[in-house]
Design a protein around this motif. Structure first.
Motif, short mmCIF file in Angstrom:
data_model
loop_
_atom_site.label_atom_id
_atom_site.label_comp_id
_atom_site.label_asym_id
_atom_site.label_seq_id
_atom_site.Cartn_x
_atom_site.Cartn_y
_atom_site.Cartn_z
N MET A 141 -21.97 19.61 -12.07
CA MET A 141 -21.67 19.03 -10.76
C MET A 141 -20.95 17.69 -10.89
O MET A 141 -19.98 17.42 -10.20
N LEU A 142 -21.44 16.82 -11.77
CA LEU A 142 -20.90 15.47 -11.87
C LEU A 142 -19.41 15.47 -12.20
O LEU A 142 -18.64 14.70 -11.61
N ASP A 143 -18.99 16.31 -13.13
CA ASP A 143 -17.60 16.29 -13.58
C ASP A 143 -16.64 16.77 -12.49
O ASP A 143 -15.46 16.46 -12.53
N GLU A 170 -31.61 4.67 -21.54
CA GLU A 170 -32.06 6.05 -21.75
C GLU A 170 -32.22 6.78 -20.42
O GLU A 170 -31.91 7.99 -20.32
N ASP A 171 -32.67 6.08 -19.38
CA ASP A 171 -32.78 6.71 -18.07
C ASP A 171 -31.41 6.99 -17.47
O ASP A 171 -31.20 8.02 -16.82
N GLU A 224 -26.89 13.31 -17.70
CA GLU A 224 -27.07 14.67 -18.24
C GLU A 224 -27.56 15.63 -17.16
O GLU A 224 -27.03 16.75 -17.03
N ARG A 225 -28.54 15.21 -16.39
CA ARG A 225 -29.07 16.06 -15.33
C ARG A 225 -28.03 16.32 -14.23
O ARG A 225 -27.97 17.41 -13.66
N LEU A 226 -27.22 15.31 -13.94
CA LEU A 226 -26.18 15.49 -12.93
C LEU A 226 -25.12 16.49 -13.41
O LEU A 226 -24.62 17.29 -12.62
N ARG A 227 -24.77 16.43 -14.67
CA ARG A 227 -23.79 17.37 -15.21
C ARG A 227 -24.33 18.80 -15.23
O ARG A 227 -23.56 19.77 -15.10
N PHE A 250 -34.26 17.79 -7.59
CA PHE A 250 -35.14 16.64 -7.67
C PHE A 250 -35.26 16.18 -9.12
O PHE A 250 -35.37 16.99 -10.02
N PHE A 251 -35.26 14.88 -9.29
CA PHE A 251 -35.39 14.29 -10.62
C PHE A 251 -36.53 13.31 -10.57
O PHE A 251 -36.36 12.15 -10.20
N GLY A 252 -37.72 13.76 -10.92
CA GLY A 252 -38.89 12.90 -10.83
C GLY A 252 -39.62 13.09 -9.52
O GLY A 252 -39.48 14.11 -8.85
N TYR A 253 -40.37 12.08 -9.14
CA TYR A 253 -41.18 12.14 -7.94
C TYR A 253 -40.31 12.32 -6.71
O TYR A 253 -39.27 11.68 -6.57
#
Length: 212
Positions: free
Chosen positions: A1-3, A189-190, A196-199, A207-210
């Motif tokens: 998605m990010l790219d 690192e975050d 990475e998760r966006l790509r 969802f990424f985390g809480y």
């Protein structure tokens, strides 16, 4: 998605870190930044001191600022990426929070008459979510005079409105980040994990985390 995302918006309540993350993303992606100019709003300091008196003027000042910024945005595409820290459509969130019923009716008429007929649609929205106590701690740490009168109760109301707003949001792919547990602004690192998760994002909403 990010790219594939050429127009990216980072959103979230006061203290969530949206401008800082948007700036870091713009630098990494070699994108053009488009940031809300809160310091240019002549009524904001007065609003925090006397909310009932200055809410309408503050809201209208932000409205005109955002309209002008989006009007000058121009085309966005493979040759020109933009990272912004505000959504035009979230204006109603603060209007409903801060204006009296009569002012809200008037504001909505002004808003509908002035907003762009077809505002640019983001390719990706990153929503930074955090608990009010985390937002309060960050606001205190940055120590801005204009924000000293913000209370945790006010932040709770704002955070709740953001949660409800994005619960129903379907205008663009949405990536929700728990910025209370993750710190992609200050922790490398975050930030790398976020990229990475966006790509790897494949769903329209992730969802990424809480996220509660």
């Amino acid at each position: 998605m990010l790219d594939k995302a050429h127009y990216i918006v980072v959103e979230g309540p006061i203290g969530a870190g949206k401008t800082s993350l948007a700036r870091r993303l713009a630098e990494r992606l070699q994108a053009e930044p488009l940031f809300e100019q809160a310091e240019s709003n002549p009524f904001l300091n007065r609003f925090y001191q006397q909310p009932e008196r200055w809410a309408m003027a503050t809201q209208l000042s932000f409205l005109f600022q955002r309209i002008d910024q989006l009007a000058s945005l121009g085309p966005v595409g493979p040759e020109r990426r933009v990272v912004a820290d505000f959504l035009m459509d979230k204006d109603s969130l603060f209007a409903e929070q801060n204006l009296s019923p009569d002012e809200l009716v008037l504001y909505r008429r002004i808003h509908e008459g002035l907003r762009p007929a077809a505002p640019p649609r983001p390719d990706l929205v990153i929503y930074l979510q955090a608990r009010p106590e985390a937002l309060m701690e960050r606001i205190r740490k940055r120590g801005l005079d204009a924000e000293r009168r913000i209370t945790e109760s006010y932040l709770q109301q704002v955070a709740d409105r953001y949660t409800r707003y994005f619960y129903q949001y379907e205008a663009a792919p949405l990536f929700i980040v728990d910025s209370g547990q993750l710190n992609p602004v200050d922790r490398d690192e975050d930030f790398e994990l976020l990229l990475e998760r966006l790509r790897e994002m494949r769903s329209y909403r992730e969802f990424f985390g809480y996220s509660g």
